[in-house]
Scaffold this active site. Structure first.
Site, PDB file in Angstrom:
ATOM      1  N   GLU A   4       9.977  16.418  14.524  1.00 54.43           N
ATOM      2  CA  GLU A   4      10.417  16.098  13.166  1.00 54.43           C
ATOM      3  C   GLU A   4       9.727  17.042  12.182  1.00 54.43           C
ATOM      4  O   GLU A   4       8.496  17.098  12.127  1.00 54.43           O
ATOM      5  CB  GLU A   4      10.053  14.650  12.829  1.00 54.43           C
ATOM      6  CG  GLU A   4      10.575  14.238  11.481  1.00 54.43           C
ATOM      7  CD  GLU A   4      10.136  12.839  11.088  1.00 54.43           C
ATOM      8  OE1 GLU A   4       8.943  12.543  11.191  1.00 54.43           O
ATOM      9  OE2 GLU A   4      10.998  12.052  10.661  1.00 54.43           O
ATOM     10  N   GLU A  58       2.202   9.152  14.280  1.00 57.07           N
ATOM     11  CA  GLU A  58       0.749   9.188  14.481  1.00 57.07           C
ATOM     12  C   GLU A  58       0.074   8.052  13.698  1.00 57.07           C
ATOM     13  O   GLU A  58      -0.751   7.321  14.243  1.00 57.07           O
ATOM     14  CB  GLU A  58       0.166  10.541  14.012  1.00 57.07           C
ATOM     15  CG  GLU A  58       0.549  11.729  14.853  1.00 57.07           C
ATOM     16  CD  GLU A  58       2.048  12.070  14.770  1.00 57.07           C
ATOM     17  OE1 GLU A  58       2.646  11.845  13.685  1.00 57.07           O
ATOM     18  OE2 GLU A  58       2.617  12.521  15.785  1.00 57.07           O
ATOM     19  N   GLY A  61       1.542   5.397  12.573  1.00 55.80           N
ATOM     20  CA  GLY A  61       2.074   4.140  13.117  1.00 55.80           C
ATOM     21  C   GLY A  61       1.236   3.656  14.296  1.00 55.80           C
ATOM     22  O   GLY A  61       0.930   2.463  14.411  1.00 55.80           O
ATOM     23  N   CYS A  63      13.842  10.047   6.969  1.00 57.27           N
ATOM     24  CA  CYS A  63      13.588   9.776   8.394  1.00 57.27           C
ATOM     25  C   CYS A  63      14.867   9.900   9.205  1.00 57.27           C
ATOM     26  O   CYS A  63      14.856  10.345  10.344  1.00 57.27           O
ATOM     27  CB  CYS A  63      12.981   8.396   8.558  1.00 57.27           C
ATOM     28  SG  CYS A  63      13.964   7.116   7.773  1.00 57.27           S
ATOM     29  N   GLY A 108       6.359   5.227   8.185  1.00 63.18           N
ATOM     30  CA  GLY A 108       5.621   6.476   8.110  1.00 63.18           C
ATOM     31  C   GLY A 108       5.712   7.235   9.416  1.00 63.18           C
ATOM     32  O   GLY A 108       6.640   7.035  10.215  1.00 63.18           O
ATOM     33  N   SER A 109       4.725   8.073   9.649  1.00 70.15           N
ATOM     34  CA  SER A 109       4.779   8.960  10.818  1.00 70.15           C
ATOM     35  C   SER A 109       4.393   8.210  12.097  1.00 70.15           C
ATOM     36  O   SER A 109       3.740   7.164  12.046  1.00 70.15           O
ATOM     37  CB  SER A 109       3.815  10.124  10.599  1.00 70.15           C
ATOM     38  OG  SER A 109       2.503   9.616  10.489  1.00 70.15           O
ATOM     39  N   LYS A 139       0.889  -1.171   0.000  1.00 72.09           N
ATOM     40  CA  LYS A 139       0.000   0.000   0.000  1.00 72.09           C
ATOM     41  C   LYS A 139       0.920   1.211   0.000  1.00 72.09           C
ATOM     42  O   LYS A 139       1.312   1.721   1.046  1.00 72.09           O
ATOM     43  CB  LYS A 139      -0.885  -0.020   1.247  1.00 72.09           C
ATOM     44  CG  LYS A 139      -2.243   0.661   1.099  1.00 72.09           C
ATOM     45  CD  LYS A 139      -2.230   2.069   0.521  1.00 72.09           C
ATOM     46  CE  LYS A 139      -1.991   3.141   1.557  1.00 72.09           C
ATOM     47  NZ  LYS A 139      -1.784   4.490   0.952  1.00 72.09           N
TER      48      LYS A 139
HETATM   49  P1  NAP Z   1       2.159   8.889   6.945  1.00 75.08           P
HETATM   50  O1  NAP Z   1       1.221   9.985   6.746  1.00 75.08           O
HETATM   51  O2  NAP Z   1       2.254   8.223   8.251  1.00 75.08           O
HETATM   52  O3  NAP Z   1       1.801   7.814   5.802  1.00 75.08           O
HETATM   53  C1  NAP Z   1       2.527   6.630   5.644  1.00 75.08           C
HETATM   54  C2  NAP Z   1       1.657   5.587   4.962  1.00 75.08           C
HETATM   55  O4  NAP Z   1       0.572   5.233   5.824  1.00 75.08           O
HETATM   56  C3  NAP Z   1       1.017   6.071   3.668  1.00 75.08           C
HETATM   57  O5  NAP Z   1       0.986   5.005   2.740  1.00 75.08           O
HETATM   58  C4  NAP Z   1      -0.394   6.423   4.115  1.00 75.08           C
HETATM   59  O6  NAP Z   1      -1.345   6.384   3.077  1.00 75.08           O
HETATM   60  C5  NAP Z   1      -0.654   5.307   5.099  1.00 75.08           C
HETATM   61  N1  NAP Z   1      -1.752   5.560   6.034  1.00 75.08           N
HETATM   62  C6  NAP Z   1      -2.289   6.745   6.428  1.00 75.08           C
HETATM   63  N2  NAP Z   1      -3.270   6.538   7.323  1.00 75.08           N
HETATM   64  C7  NAP Z   1      -3.371   5.205   7.495  1.00 75.08           C
HETATM   65  C8  NAP Z   1      -4.203   4.369   8.299  1.00 75.08           C
HETATM   66  N3  NAP Z   1      -5.146   4.877   9.111  1.00 75.08           N
HETATM   67  N4  NAP Z   1      -4.024   3.040   8.229  1.00 75.08           N
HETATM   68  C9  NAP Z   1      -3.087   2.496   7.435  1.00 75.08           C
HETATM   69  N5  NAP Z   1      -2.270   3.241   6.646  1.00 75.08           N
HETATM   70  C10 NAP Z   1      -2.398   4.571   6.683  1.00 75.08           C
HETATM   71  O7  NAP Z   1       3.645   9.311   6.618  1.00 75.08           O
HETATM   72  P2  NAP Z   1       4.142  10.272   5.472  1.00 75.08           P
HETATM   73  O8  NAP Z   1       3.760  11.663   5.827  1.00 75.08           O
HETATM   74  O9  NAP Z   1       3.706   9.708   4.159  1.00 75.08           O
HETATM   75  O10 NAP Z   1       5.734  10.088   5.571  1.00 75.08           O
HETATM   76  C11 NAP Z   1       6.536  10.850   6.394  1.00 75.08           C
HETATM   77  C12 NAP Z   1       6.841  10.106   7.668  1.00 75.08           C
HETATM   78  O11 NAP Z   1       7.424   8.831   7.391  1.00 75.08           O
HETATM   79  C13 NAP Z   1       7.877  10.830   8.513  1.00 75.08           C
HETATM   80  O12 NAP Z   1       7.473  10.831   9.850  1.00 75.08           O
HETATM   81  C14 NAP Z   1       9.134   9.981   8.345  1.00 75.08           C
HETATM   82  O13 NAP Z   1      10.057  10.058   9.393  1.00 75.08           O
HETATM   83  C15 NAP Z   1       8.557   8.625   8.217  1.00 75.08           C
HETATM   84  N6  NAP Z   1       9.540   7.726   7.572  1.00 75.08           N
HETATM   85  C16 NAP Z   1      10.199   6.805   8.349  1.00 75.08           C
HETATM   86  C17 NAP Z   1      11.156   5.979   7.777  1.00 75.08           C
HETATM   87  C18 NAP Z   1      11.919   4.963   8.608  1.00 75.08           C
HETATM   88  O14 NAP Z   1      12.515   4.066   8.039  1.00 75.08           O
HETATM   89  N7  NAP Z   1      11.950   5.062   9.928  1.00 75.08           N
HETATM   90  C19 NAP Z   1      11.432   6.088   6.413  1.00 75.08           C
HETATM   91  C20 NAP Z   1      10.748   7.030   5.664  1.00 75.08           C
HETATM   92  C21 NAP Z   1       9.797   7.858   6.261  1.00 75.08           C
HETATM   93  P3  NAP Z   1      -1.745   7.768   2.335  1.00 75.08           P
HETATM   94  O15 NAP Z   1      -0.512   8.247   1.679  1.00 75.08           O
HETATM   95  O16 NAP Z   1      -2.751   7.357   1.370  1.00 75.08           O
HETATM   96  O17 NAP Z   1      -2.251   8.687   3.391  1.00 75.08           O
END
Ligand code: NAP
Length: 509
Positions: free
Chosen positions: A412, A259, A261, A312, A256-257, A203
């Protein structure tokens, strides 16, 4: 003659597009037309370098989610014991290796197209996008070579017993990924999962789904059985949430984020699904007075401005010893001013911010900081491409002498914003480095090996690099502690996520 990188760049520059992009979820080996009666939503895909739509995909709903889970479960164990055809879950390691090596070779042949798509989709510079695809090829080859190195142990229970552990694929894994490294982040989960014999459902972020769809098609062409890799394109709250709580999923790798997570962890709890959580970070680059300052300067710039800070593990905090702070900062600001930004296809130093919302979020952080009386030493403004006046950019920004509790230090931001913290000495630098709720990554610049290894030992982070920020590769495990998540990807540890340990003990008479 196959098209070259120059051909794809020329096409994308003149038309703003790449021809024949996928538009639909990929389920059971083919593109699935979305049921238009129920899901009329189309997702528009923006080129952040121009701020304009360049592609469209159909948004999947419940029906496609169910189809994807059924396809993956069927591909994982499609054979009854009497069937001659083995499922992916029962396939021989050598067969999995052959297909993954073939996929790596195909990706190498198609690298130019993937790089240009990633450049348009995520706003990356061409050089960054090419680096991403090269790293994906390495990932496929690393895990292709690992398929037959998944060893159990023998366990000494005494002479009357023979006991051993065997590692089995966990089943169907779900990979939810963000938009900053669309293909890299996806493949570091999907490649080990497939290598272990799992079937996968991806996804991708709704803003950047194209390379995931292209990957699924490539894997099918490499010979992966239908259903072993499925990509569901949809929203997070819709398709993402449905998949996360689905009882047909055996493992979730979420990136992802924090929140989101937490939402995924709650959903996973409903089916007691095992998870790997790769969340955010606020990582320090610790620069001590005894370091090679030229290397530290370049390292600190790279740590925060690579991929426009949307990493990240970005080095978003510079923790520097007071005795070298002023001259170091002067040079850092000069270098930051010299960095170009603009559309990724022109290959400037810094590309676009992947979404308008993210660009606005960065801007809010800086405006709030200014309202608290802080003044950036450089940058601080949202911007457009200087050539076209379009797109979503943010100037490379540095804020100096920040208090340890300032939001710019603690939260962040996920953009090209460097928070500078000044430490009296090495001891205080270590204390400041560890003083956030995250625990993903840290870099240190020093010529004193005791100090470097002392920091590596004491910091509560998943990885530490010494005298080169981002040192490493696919063989080195990656992951976080505290708010940065848990579990490790990459390396052989990454393969372990997709293996379940079974113990067998036999009494010998
Ligand atoms: P995000 O908003 O948390 O989204 C991540 C993924 O989760 C997207 O595919 C999103 O889909 C999906 N999602 C959203 N709501 C969901 C739900 N209720 N249930 C299941 N899936 C859901 O993160 P982002 O803003 O795209 O990315 C930035 C964040 O990712 C930053 O905090 C960054 O630090 C983190 N990150 C961490 C790493 C690591 O390896 N630690 C690597 C890269 C990024 P949609 O796009 O359709 O909303």
């Amino acid at each position: 003659m196959p098209a070259t990188l120059e051909d794809y760049v020329a096409e994308a520059r003149s038309t703003g597009r790449v021809a024949n992009l996928p538009t639909q979820s990929h389920i059971a080996g083919k593109s699935i037309p979305t049921n238009s009666d129920k899901h009329t939503d189309a997702i528009e895909i923006f080129d952040p370098g121009r701020g304009e739509v360049f592609a469209q995909v159909c948004s999947a709903g419940e029906e496609e989610v169910e189809q994807a889970v059924a396809a993956a479960r069927n591909a994982f164990r499609n054979s009854s014991r009497s069937s001659s055809r083995s499922s992916w879950g029962d396939s021989a390691p050598a067969e999995r290796a052959t297909i993954l090596f073939r996929a790596a070779n195909l990706l190498e042949q198609e690298a130019a197209r993937f790089a240009v798509v990633e450049c348009l989709d995520a706003g990356k510079t061409l050089a960054q996008a090419q680096g991403d695809i090269a790293s994906c090829i390495n990932t496929l080859r690393f895990y292709a070579g690992a398929t037959d190195k998944v060893f159990g142990n023998t366990v000494p229970l005494g002479k009357d017993y023979i006991a051993f552990t065997m590692l089995e694929p966990v089943g169907v894994s779900l990979h939810i990924t963000p938009w900053n490294y669309p293909l890299v982040t996806l493949l570091r989960g999907v490649a080990p999962a497939l290598a272990a014999g799992c079937c996968v459902i991806c996804k991708p972020a709704e803003q950047t789904p194209l390379s995931a769809l292209m990957l699924a098609d490539l894997l099918t062409r490499a010979g992966l059985p239908h259903g072993a890799c499925n990509v569901v394109v949809g929203t997070g709250e819709g398709a993402g949430a449905m998949l996360a709580r689905h009882a047909g999923i055996d493992h979730i790798t979420f990136t992802g984020s924090v929140e989101t997570g937490k939402l995924v962890l709650h959903a996973a709890a409903e089916s007691v699904t095992h998870t790997t959580m790769e969340l955010g970070g606020k990582s320090p680059v610790v620069v001590l007075a005894d370091c090679d300052q030229a290397a530290a300067l370049e390292g600190a710039l790279y740590a925060i401005f690579e991929n426009a800070g949307q990493i990240c593990s970005a080095g978003s905090r510079l923790v520097i010893e007071k005795s070298i702070h002023e001259p170091f900062l002067e040079r850092l600001v000069e270098r930051a001013k010299s960095l170009s930004f603009g559309h990724g296809l022109r290959n400037p130093h810094i590309g676009a911010i992947a979404t308008r919302e993210q660009r606005d979020k960065i801007e809010r952080y800086i405006k709030d900081a200014q309202n608290r009386g802080l003044v950036p030493c450089v940058g601080g403004n949202a911007a457009t491409d200087p050539e076209t006046r379009k797109g979503w950019f943010f100037e490379p920004t540095v804020l100096d002498k920040l208090d340890a509790r300032d939001p710019i230090v603690q939260e962040e931001i996920f953009g090209p914003v460097l928070a500078v913290q000044v430490a009296e000495d090495a001891q205080e630098a270590f204390a400041l480095a560890d003083d956030t709720r995250y625990g993903l990554y840290a870099g240190i610049y020093t010529q004193n090996i005791d100090r470097a290894l002392g920091l590596a030992r004491d910091l509560q982070v998943g990885q530490v690099t010494i005298n080169e920020y981002f040192a490493g590769g696919i063989a080195l495990p990656f992951g976080g502690n505290r708010l940065s998540g848990f579990g490790r990807e990459k390396g052989l540890e990454g393969l372990a996520n997709y293996c379940s340990v079974k113990s067998v003990a036999a009494k010998i008479s």
